[in-house]
Design an enzyme around this catalytic site. Sequence first.
Site, mmCIF file in Angstrom:
data_model
loop_
_atom_site.group_PDB
_atom_site.id
_atom_site.type_symbol
_atom_site.label_atom_id
_atom_site.label_comp_id
_atom_site.label_asym_id
_atom_site.label_seq_id
_atom_site.Cartn_x
_atom_site.Cartn_y
_atom_site.Cartn_z
ATOM 1 N N ASP A 16 67.314 47.248 54.164
ATOM 2 C CA ASP A 16 66.200 47.545 55.042
ATOM 3 C C ASP A 16 66.761 48.323 56.237
ATOM 4 O O ASP A 16 67.981 48.344 56.452
ATOM 5 C CB ASP A 16 65.549 46.229 55.480
ATOM 6 C CG ASP A 16 64.455 46.414 56.497
ATOM 7 O OD1 ASP A 16 63.594 47.281 56.293
ATOM 8 O OD2 ASP A 16 64.469 45.692 57.513
ATOM 9 N N ASP A 179 65.722 41.587 56.789
ATOM 10 C CA ASP A 179 65.460 40.559 57.795
ATOM 11 C C ASP A 179 64.079 39.933 57.675
ATOM 12 O O ASP A 179 63.755 39.019 58.434
ATOM 13 C CB ASP A 179 65.591 41.157 59.200
ATOM 14 C CG ASP A 179 64.460 42.135 59.526
ATOM 15 O OD1 ASP A 179 64.239 43.067 58.719
ATOM 16 O OD2 ASP A 179 63.801 41.966 60.551
#
Length: 237
Positions: A16, A179
């Site tokens: 990400d 996350d």
Amino acid sequence: MTTQAAIEHVQAVAFDLDGTLCDSVPDLAAAANAMRAHLGKSPLPQATVESYVGDGIANLVHRVLTHSRDRQAPQSEWEQGFSFFIRHYRDHLSDLTRPYPETETGLGLLKSLGIPLVVVTNKNEILAVELLQQLGLVDYFSLILGGDSLAEKKPSPLPLLHAAEVLNISPADMLMVGDSANDILAAKAAGCMSVGVTFGYGDMQELVHNPDTKPDWLIGSLPEIYENLRPQKDQGE
């Protein structure tokens, strides 16, 4: 996750972007509040904007305009706000955005193993590429997929399945590092191993209590991935 399994099977690592590779909230919040000011609205706290990040800029604009995660702004207001946000944010992509500590070290260590690295983000692809260029990270990656690169974005497994196809590997042989719930859900749906970072925007301690969003592995810094992937004979050196 055992070290030996990782050595045997991990052939690529997907990351990400916002909240994983870099802390981009200061510039996102600045663009959000510039947009609100342009439309005659009062500013929002940076922590509030942070809580709205993760589902792409189109959704972020709706949330910032309505000061809600779930409501949508009127179409005309959203179009005006989105246009302003994109222009402002693109002009200030990396004014305050910085890679997290040890990001570049971790990426360099993984590249030293010959493992291809990819970015799978819900940020618009052009903004993701430009931000990685400005941060000096773009050359680490073999592929960069944004939220508008394909027909679906995370938590859909499509971007990860596409990345695996491009790299000619099985999704089971790729790690997804992120996350947020979107990252973990996408990894599980694609059949990838999921790695949650404890320093990003998502509440990882909350996510681990739900089987649907519990990652296979938690890390506090990117070099920890290398420490668990490098051959055991090197670990005593």
